[in-house]
Write an enzyme that holds these catalytic residues in place. Structure first.
Site, mmCIF file in Angstrom:
data_model
loop_
_atom_site.group_PDB
_atom_site.id
_atom_site.type_symbol
_atom_site.label_atom_id
_atom_site.label_comp_id
_atom_site.label_asym_id
_atom_site.label_seq_id
_atom_site.Cartn_x
_atom_site.Cartn_y
_atom_site.Cartn_z
ATOM 1 C CB CYS A 86 -18.409 44.681 -18.804
ATOM 2 S SG CYS A 86 -19.181 45.438 -20.234
ATOM 3 C CG HIS A 111 -17.418 47.603 -16.081
ATOM 4 N ND1 HIS A 111 -16.625 47.960 -17.148
ATOM 5 C CD2 HIS A 111 -18.691 47.524 -16.566
ATOM 6 C CE1 HIS A 111 -17.392 48.077 -18.222
ATOM 7 N NE2 HIS A 111 -18.636 47.813 -17.898
ATOM 8 C CG ASN A 146 -18.979 50.142 -20.857
ATOM 9 O OD1 ASN A 146 -17.987 49.420 -20.787
ATOM 10 N ND2 ASN A 146 -20.196 49.723 -20.556
HETATM 11 O O1 UT7 Z 1 -20.975 47.538 -19.352
HETATM 12 C C1 UT7 Z 1 -22.044 46.654 -19.483
HETATM 13 C C2 UT7 Z 1 -23.120 47.045 -18.576
HETATM 14 N N1 UT7 Z 1 -23.828 48.206 -19.079
HETATM 15 C C3 UT7 Z 1 -24.326 49.074 -18.219
HETATM 16 O O2 UT7 Z 1 -24.089 48.960 -17.032
HETATM 17 C C4 UT7 Z 1 -25.256 50.152 -18.692
HETATM 18 C C5 UT7 Z 1 -26.348 50.330 -17.678
HETATM 19 N N2 UT7 Z 1 -27.396 51.257 -18.089
HETATM 20 C C6 UT7 Z 1 -27.190 52.588 -18.157
HETATM 21 O O3 UT7 Z 1 -26.094 53.068 -17.913
HETATM 22 C C7 UT7 Z 1 -28.376 53.479 -18.476
HETATM 23 O O4 UT7 Z 1 -29.553 52.710 -18.448
HETATM 24 C C8 UT7 Z 1 -28.256 54.170 -19.861
HETATM 25 C C9 UT7 Z 1 -27.189 55.239 -19.800
HETATM 26 C C10 UT7 Z 1 -27.922 53.134 -20.920
HETATM 27 C C11 UT7 Z 1 -29.590 54.847 -20.223
HETATM 28 O O5 UT7 Z 1 -29.948 55.757 -19.219
HETATM 29 P P1 UT7 Z 1 -31.424 55.759 -18.636
HETATM 30 O O6 UT7 Z 1 -31.491 56.859 -17.684
HETATM 31 O O7 UT7 Z 1 -31.727 54.372 -18.139
HETATM 32 O O8 UT7 Z 1 -32.271 56.121 -19.917
HETATM 33 P P2 UT7 Z 1 -33.433 55.282 -20.624
HETATM 34 O O9 UT7 Z 1 -32.844 54.137 -21.400
HETATM 35 O O10 UT7 Z 1 -34.482 54.976 -19.622
HETATM 36 O O11 UT7 Z 1 -33.972 56.341 -21.648
HETATM 37 C C12 UT7 Z 1 -34.584 57.561 -21.207
HETATM 38 C C13 UT7 Z 1 -34.877 58.431 -22.412
HETATM 39 C C14 UT7 Z 1 -35.605 57.712 -23.519
HETATM 40 O O12 UT7 Z 1 -36.529 58.591 -24.077
HETATM 41 P P3 UT7 Z 1 -38.086 58.487 -23.666
HETATM 42 O O13 UT7 Z 1 -38.519 57.104 -24.055
HETATM 43 O O14 UT7 Z 1 -38.118 58.722 -22.171
HETATM 44 O O15 UT7 Z 1 -38.710 59.577 -24.470
HETATM 45 C C15 UT7 Z 1 -34.523 57.435 -24.540
HETATM 46 O O16 UT7 Z 1 -35.009 57.377 -25.856
HETATM 47 O O17 UT7 Z 1 -33.650 58.916 -22.976
HETATM 48 C C16 UT7 Z 1 -33.653 58.644 -24.385
HETATM 49 N N3 UT7 Z 1 -32.255 58.424 -24.798
HETATM 50 C C17 UT7 Z 1 -31.457 59.417 -25.207
HETATM 51 N N4 UT7 Z 1 -31.656 60.735 -25.369
HETATM 52 C C18 UT7 Z 1 -30.623 61.473 -25.817
HETATM 53 C C19 UT7 Z 1 -31.574 57.265 -24.803
HETATM 54 N N5 UT7 Z 1 -30.319 57.483 -25.227
HETATM 55 C C20 UT7 Z 1 -30.222 58.808 -25.495
HETATM 56 C C21 UT7 Z 1 -29.187 59.626 -25.956
HETATM 57 N N6 UT7 Z 1 -29.418 60.954 -26.096
HETATM 58 N N7 UT7 Z 1 -27.949 59.159 -26.251
#
Ligand code: UT7
Length: 335
Positions: A119, A259, A289
Site C-alpha cells: 500500500c 492511505h 482500501n
Molecule cells: O492497507 C494495508 C494495511 N492494512 C491495514 O492497515 C489494516 C489494519 N487493520 C485493521 O484495519 C483492523 O485490524 C481490521 C479492520 C482488519 C479488523 O478490526 P479489529 O477491530 O482489529 O478486529 P479483530 O481482527 O480484532 O477482530 C475482532 C472480531 C473477531 O471476532 P472474535 O474473535 O472477537 O470473536 C473477528 O472474528 O471481529 C470479527 N470479525 C468480523 N466480524 C464481522 C472480523 N472481521 C469481521 C467482519 N464482520 N467482516
C-alpha cells in the site's frame, strides 16, 4: 558568467483516476460471510467498494487512469520518458504490467517498471520518479498506483474480503524551472514484520501446488490487529519527519492525504498528531482500501472537485506490506 546549475523541479500537470462501475455495498455482501454493515462501518468506516468486471485487469484499470492524466497534462503517450507503476496485484507475475500498460498506451519504447511495496507503493513510486526529474535524466514521467485486490482476497474470509476494493490513479510529472513538486520524502521498511501481510503461495518460497490451493494460500492474509497498531504508530512520526526534511512543520501543511486502510487509523493519527481531522482527505467509505491506488485516487477526486487546489501544500502518507511506510511533502504547482 554564472556557472551555477539551475535546479530542476517537477510540476504535477496531470492527474486521473478510474474505478470499476460495479458498486458492492456492505449490504450486498453474501450472507454466508456472517458480517454486517454495522460491524464494517464501526470498525473500518467502509460502506462500499468497487469491483472490477470479469474483462477488466490491472492493466485496463491503469490505462483509463493514465489516459485521463495524460489528457489533463495535454501531452501524448510518446512524449513520456518513463512510466512507473506501483502495484502488488499485476496481471501476471511476468511480464511486468508496466510494459503492458506502456504498449496499451501507445508509448512506444518508453521505459517502464513496477514498484512493489504494498500500500506504500505510490509514495515509493512518486519519490523514485522525482529522482529522475531532479537529476535531469527525464522530463515527463507517468506514475500510476493501481490495485485489483478483489481477485487476491479470499471471498470466504470475512476478516479480509470486506476491506478491499479495485481502483487506479495516475499523475504526470513534468520538469520545470519553477519551484514546486516533491519537497521531501521519507521511506522505510521493516522486513522483520513481513509475515503481517503476506501471500504465502505462488512465489519461489511456495510455488503453486494443490497444497497451496487447498490451504487457500493463493490469497493475501493479514494480521489486522498488528498492522493496525503499526499504522497508528508510524503515521504521525513519518509525517513529522517529512515536514522537518522540507524545513516545515505540520502547521504548514494544507491537506494530509493518507492511505485509506481504516478510518479509525486516520482518526487516531489525527489525534496523536494534533492535526485537524477535517484536513485529512478521506474517501474510504466509498472505495474501501485500494492499496497503492488509494492516494492518487483521493488526490484526483479532490482536485477535480476543487476541494484541493494545485497550489496547496500536501502531505502524502502510507503504510503497508513489507512492512513499509512512507510520506512525501508535495506542492503540485508553484505556490
Ligand atoms: O492497507 C494495508 C494495511 N492494512 C491495514 O492497515 C489494516 C489494519 N487493520 C485493521 O484495519 C483492523 O485490524 C481490521 C479492520 C482488519 C479488523 O478490526 P479489529 O477491530 O482489529 O478486529 P479483530 O481482527 O480484532 O477482530 C475482532 C472480531 C473477531 O471476532 P472474535 O474473535 O472477537 O470473536 C473477528 O472474528 O471481529 C470479527 N470479525 C468480523 N466480524 C464481522 C472480523 N472481521 C469481521 C467482519 N464482520 N467482516
Amino acid at each position: 558568467m554564472n556557472n551555477r546549475v539551475k535546479p530542476i523541479y517537477g510540476q504535477i500537470t496531470g492527474w486521473g483516476a478510474y474505478v470499476p462501475e460495479k458498486v458492492l455495498t456492505n449490504h450486498d455482501l453474501p450472507a454466508a460471510l456472517e458480517t454486517s454493515d454495522e460491524w464494517i462501518v464501526q470498525r473500518t468506516g467502509i460502506r462500499e467498494r468497487r469491483i472490477a468486471a470479469p474483462d477488466e485487469t490491472t492493466c485496463t484499470l491503469s490505462l483509463h487512469a493514465s489516459r485521463a492524466a495524460l489528457a489533463k497534462a495535454g501531452i501524448g503517450p510518446t512524449e513520456l520518458d518513463l512510466i512507473i507503476v506501483a502495484t502488488s496485484t499485476p496481471d501476471h507475475h511476468t511480464p511486468p504490467v508496466s510494459s503492458q500498460l506502456q504498449h496499451a498506451l501507445g508509448a512506444t519504447d518508453v521505459p517502464a517498471f513496477v514498484v512493489v511495496t504494498g500500500c506504500t507503493g505510490f509514495v515509493y513510486a512518486l519519490s523514485t520518479a522525482y529522482q529522475f526529474i531532479h537529476s535531469g535524466a527525464y522530463r515527463n514521467i507517468l506514475v500510476v498506483g493501481v490495485e485489483l485486490l478483489s481477485r487476491f482476497v479470499d471471498w470466504t474470509d470475512r476478516s479480509m474480503c470486506v476491506l478491499f476494493g479495485d481502483a487506479a490513479g495516475a499523475v504526470v510529472i513534468q520538469a520545470t524551472e519553477h519551484s514546486c513538486g516533491l519537497r521531501s520524502f521519507v521511506l522505510g521498511s521493516d522486513g522483520s514484520q513481513s509475515e503481517q501481510i503476506i501471500m504465502h503461495g505462488g512465489g519461489s518460497a511456495r510455488p503453486f501446488s494443490q497444497e497451496v490451493l487447498d490451504n487457500r494460500q493463493q490469497y493475501v492474509q493479514m494480521n489486522g490487529r498488528e498492522v493496525f497498531k503499526f499504522a497508528t504508530r508510524v503515521v504521525g512520526p513519518t509525517c513529522e519527519q517529512a515536514a522537518a526534511k522540507a524545513g516545515l512543520t505540520l502547521a504548514d501543511i494544507d491537506w494530509i492525504i493518507p492511505h485509506q486502510a481504516n478510518l479509525r487509523i486516520i482518526q487516531t493519527a489525527a489525534k496523536l498528531m494534533d492535526f485537524p481531522m477535517e484536513r485529512f482527505v478521506v474517501n474510504i467509505d466509498r472505495y474501501a482500501n485500494t492499496s497503492a491506488a488509494s492516494i492518487p485516487l483521493a488526490l484526483t477526486e479532490n482536485l477535480e472537485s476543487g476541494r484541493i487546489l494545485p497550489t496547496d501544500r500536501l502531505m502524502l502518507v502510507a503504510f503497508g506490506a513489507g512492512l513499509t511506510w512512507g510520506a512525501a511533502v508535495l506542492e503540485l504547482s508553484p505556490r
